[in-house]
Design a protein around this motif. Structure first.
Motif, PDB file in Angstrom:
ATOM      1  N   PHE A 116      50.181  36.681  98.613  1.00 35.00           N
ATOM      2  CA  PHE A 116      51.609  36.999  98.678  1.00 35.00           C
ATOM      3  C   PHE A 116      52.291  36.249  99.817  1.00 35.00           C
ATOM      4  CE2 PHE A 116      51.099  40.860  95.995  1.00 35.00           C
ATOM      5  CZ  PHE A 116      52.153  40.609  95.132  1.00 35.00           C
ATOM      6  N   TRP A 117      51.612  36.089 100.945  1.00 41.31           N
ATOM      7  CA  TRP A 117      52.191  35.328 102.055  1.00 41.31           C
ATOM      8  C   TRP A 117      52.537  33.911 101.615  1.00 41.31           C
ATOM      9  CZ3 TRP A 117      48.823  36.324 106.998  1.00 41.31           C
ATOM     10  CH2 TRP A 117      49.196  37.532 107.584  1.00 41.31           C
ATOM     11  N   PHE A 118      51.584  33.238 100.971  1.00 38.85           N
ATOM     12  CA  PHE A 118      51.833  31.865 100.526  1.00 38.85           C
ATOM     13  C   PHE A 118      52.830  31.817  99.378  1.00 38.85           C
ATOM     14  CE2 PHE A 118      47.697  31.066 102.640  1.00 38.85           C
ATOM     15  CZ  PHE A 118      48.142  30.102 103.523  1.00 38.85           C
ATOM     16  N   TRP A 119      52.765  32.799  98.488  1.00 42.16           N
ATOM     17  CA  TRP A 119      53.667  32.836  97.339  1.00 42.16           C
ATOM     18  C   TRP A 119      55.118  32.982  97.798  1.00 42.16           C
ATOM     19  CZ3 TRP A 119      56.148  37.244  94.858  1.00 42.16           C
ATOM     20  CH2 TRP A 119      56.737  36.924  93.635  1.00 42.16           C
ATOM     21  N   GLY A 120      55.368  33.700  98.878  1.00 43.43           N
ATOM     22  CA  GLY A 120      56.720  33.884  99.387  1.00 43.43           C
ATOM     23  C   GLY A 120      57.292  32.650 100.045  1.00 43.43           C
ATOM     24  N   THR A 121      56.449  31.730 100.458  1.00 47.52           N
ATOM     25  CA  THR A 121      56.966  30.530 101.123  1.00 47.52           C
ATOM     26  C   THR A 121      57.362  29.422 100.142  1.00 47.52           C
ATOM     27  OG1 THR A 121      54.731  29.654 101.404  1.00 47.52           O
ATOM     28  CG2 THR A 121      55.635  30.931 103.217  1.00 47.52           C
ATOM     29  N   PHE A 122      56.855  29.453  98.931  1.00 49.06           N
ATOM     30  CA  PHE A 122      57.172  28.386  97.972  1.00 49.06           C
ATOM     31  C   PHE A 122      58.657  28.314  97.600  1.00 49.06           C
ATOM     32  CE2 PHE A 122      52.530  28.714  96.841  1.00 49.06           C
ATOM     33  CZ  PHE A 122      52.208  27.532  97.455  1.00 49.06           C
ATOM     34  N   PRO A 123      59.387  29.434  97.436  1.00 47.26           N
ATOM     35  CA  PRO A 123      60.822  29.309  97.109  1.00 47.26           C
ATOM     36  C   PRO A 123      61.666  28.691  98.226  1.00 47.26           C
ATOM     37  CG  PRO A 123      60.028  31.466  96.476  1.00 47.26           C
ATOM     38  CD  PRO A 123      58.929  30.804  97.247  1.00 47.26           C
TER      39      PRO A 123
ATOM     40  N   PHE B  11      68.797  34.214  98.653  1.00 43.98           N
ATOM     41  CA  PHE B  11      67.702  34.365  97.698  1.00 43.98           C
ATOM     42  C   PHE B  11      66.375  33.978  98.347  1.00 43.98           C
ATOM     43  CE2 PHE B  11      64.804  32.582  94.562  1.00 43.98           C
ATOM     44  CZ  PHE B  11      64.697  33.635  93.668  1.00 43.98           C
ATOM     45  N   LYS B  12      66.388  32.896  99.091  1.00 40.43           N
ATOM     46  CA  LYS B  12      65.172  32.441  99.757  1.00 40.43           C
ATOM     47  C   LYS B  12      64.691  33.465 100.783  1.00 40.43           C
ATOM     48  CE  LYS B  12      66.254  27.535  99.328  1.00 40.43           C
ATOM     49  NZ  LYS B  12      66.536  26.302 100.056  1.00 40.43           N
ATOM     50  N   LEU B  13      65.615  34.009 101.576  1.00 38.22           N
ATOM     51  CA  LEU B  13      65.239  35.013 102.575  1.00 38.22           C
ATOM     52  C   LEU B  13      64.728  36.294 101.930  1.00 38.22           C
ATOM     53  CD1 LEU B  13      68.027  34.696 105.267  1.00 38.22           C
ATOM     54  CD2 LEU B  13      65.612  34.169 105.526  1.00 38.22           C
ATOM     55  N   HIS B  14      65.360  36.690 100.820  1.00 39.59           N
ATOM     56  CA  HIS B  14      64.925  37.898 100.129  1.00 39.59           C
ATOM     57  C   HIS B  14      63.508  37.728  99.578  1.00 39.59           C
ATOM     58  CE1 HIS B  14      64.943  41.444  97.638  1.00 39.59           C
ATOM     59  NE2 HIS B  14      64.672  40.702  96.587  1.00 39.59           N
ATOM     60  N   THR B  15      63.271  36.611  98.916  1.00 37.81           N
ATOM     61  CA  THR B  15      61.944  36.352  98.360  1.00 37.81           C
ATOM     62  C   THR B  15      60.884  36.301  99.456  1.00 37.81           C
ATOM     63  OG1 THR B  15      62.991  35.064  96.617  1.00 37.81           O
ATOM     64  CG2 THR B  15      60.634  34.797  96.891  1.00 37.81           C
ATOM     65  N   LEU B  16      61.207  35.632 100.544  1.00 41.49           N
ATOM     66  CA  LEU B  16      60.262  35.522 101.651  1.00 41.49           C
ATOM     67  C   LEU B  16      59.987  36.874 102.287  1.00 41.49           C
ATOM     68  CD1 LEU B  16      58.635  33.613 103.496  1.00 41.49           C
ATOM     69  CD2 LEU B  16      60.661  33.489 104.945  1.00 41.49           C
ATOM     70  N   SER B  17      61.014  37.665 102.519  1.00 39.57           N
ATOM     71  CA  SER B  17      60.793  38.946 103.192  1.00 39.57           C
ATOM     72  C   SER B  17      60.040  39.935 102.310  1.00 39.57           C
ATOM     73  CB  SER B  17      62.119  39.539 103.656  1.00 39.57           C
ATOM     74  OG  SER B  17      62.925  39.889 102.558  1.00 39.57           O
ATOM     75  N   VAL B  18      60.342  39.958 101.009  1.00 41.80           N
ATOM     76  CA  VAL B  18      59.620  40.869 100.118  1.00 41.80           C
ATOM     77  C   VAL B  18      58.153  40.473 100.014  1.00 41.80           C
ATOM     78  CG1 VAL B  18      59.403  41.630  97.716  1.00 41.80           C
ATOM     79  CG2 VAL B  18      61.637  41.585  98.805  1.00 41.80           C
ATOM     80  N   ALA B  19      57.888  39.199  99.829  1.00 39.74           N
ATOM     81  CA  ALA B  19      56.502  38.743  99.701  1.00 39.74           C
ATOM     82  C   ALA B  19      55.726  38.951 100.997  1.00 39.74           C
ATOM     83  CB  ALA B  19      56.469  37.271  99.294  1.00 39.74           C
ATOM     84  N   ASP B  20      56.356  38.684 102.131  1.00 44.42           N
ATOM     85  CA  ASP B  20      55.674  38.897 103.412  1.00 44.42           C
ATOM     86  C   ASP B  20      55.404  40.371 103.669  1.00 44.42           C
ATOM     87  OD1 ASP B  20      55.438  36.270 104.023  1.00 44.42           O
ATOM     88  OD2 ASP B  20      57.121  36.204 105.423  1.00 44.42           O
ATOM     89  N   THR B  21      56.350  41.217 103.302  1.00 45.02           N
ATOM     90  CA  THR B  21      56.153  42.655 103.491  1.00 45.02           C
ATOM     91  C   THR B  21      55.003  43.162 102.633  1.00 45.02           C
ATOM     92  OG1 THR B  21      58.492  42.955 103.982  1.00 45.02           O
ATOM     93  CG2 THR B  21      57.258  44.906 103.373  1.00 45.02           C
ATOM     94  N   LEU B  22      55.020  42.809 101.358  1.00 46.11           N
ATOM     95  CA  LEU B  22      53.941  43.254 100.471  1.00 46.11           C
ATOM     96  C   LEU B  22      52.596  42.680 100.907  1.00 46.11           C
ATOM     97  CD1 LEU B  22      55.598  43.033  96.951  1.00 46.11           C
ATOM     98  CD2 LEU B  22      54.959  45.082  98.218  1.00 46.11           C
TER      99      LEU B  22
END
Length: 92
Positions: free
Chosen positions: A16-23, A32-43
């Protein structure tokens, strides 16, 4: 069995950490980029902590506090970012 389950949770969390950085390299909006990154990093961080909880259950109070803190901090940070982006510099 618990040891393998712990490694699975930790591995999914790192995924999930790496998946959140791709967008971040896409052409979407900054929010959108910040939302995707924060959700993926949190999970991802929560799953890593759950994996650690299975590995070292004697530290459960500290690890549960870490999960709660992650959930609250990232939720509040998301609201602050959304509010600051919606004001648009209007000084009233």
């Amino acid at each position: 069995m618990i040891n393998a389950l712990s490694y699975i949770f930790i591995g999914i969390g790192i995924f999930f950490w790496f998946w959140g950085t791709f967008p971040l390299v896409g052409h979407r909006s900054v929010l959108f980029k910040l939302h995707t990154l924060s959700v993926a990093d949190t999970l991802g961080s929560m799953l890593i902590i759950v994996g650690l909880l299975l590995k070292i259950p004697s530290e459960w109070p500290l690890l549960v506090l870490g999960i709660i803190t992650l959930a609250i901090w990232n939720t509040v940070l998301g609201y602050v970012l959304a509010y600051s982006s919606s004001t648009g510099g209007n000084d009233e």
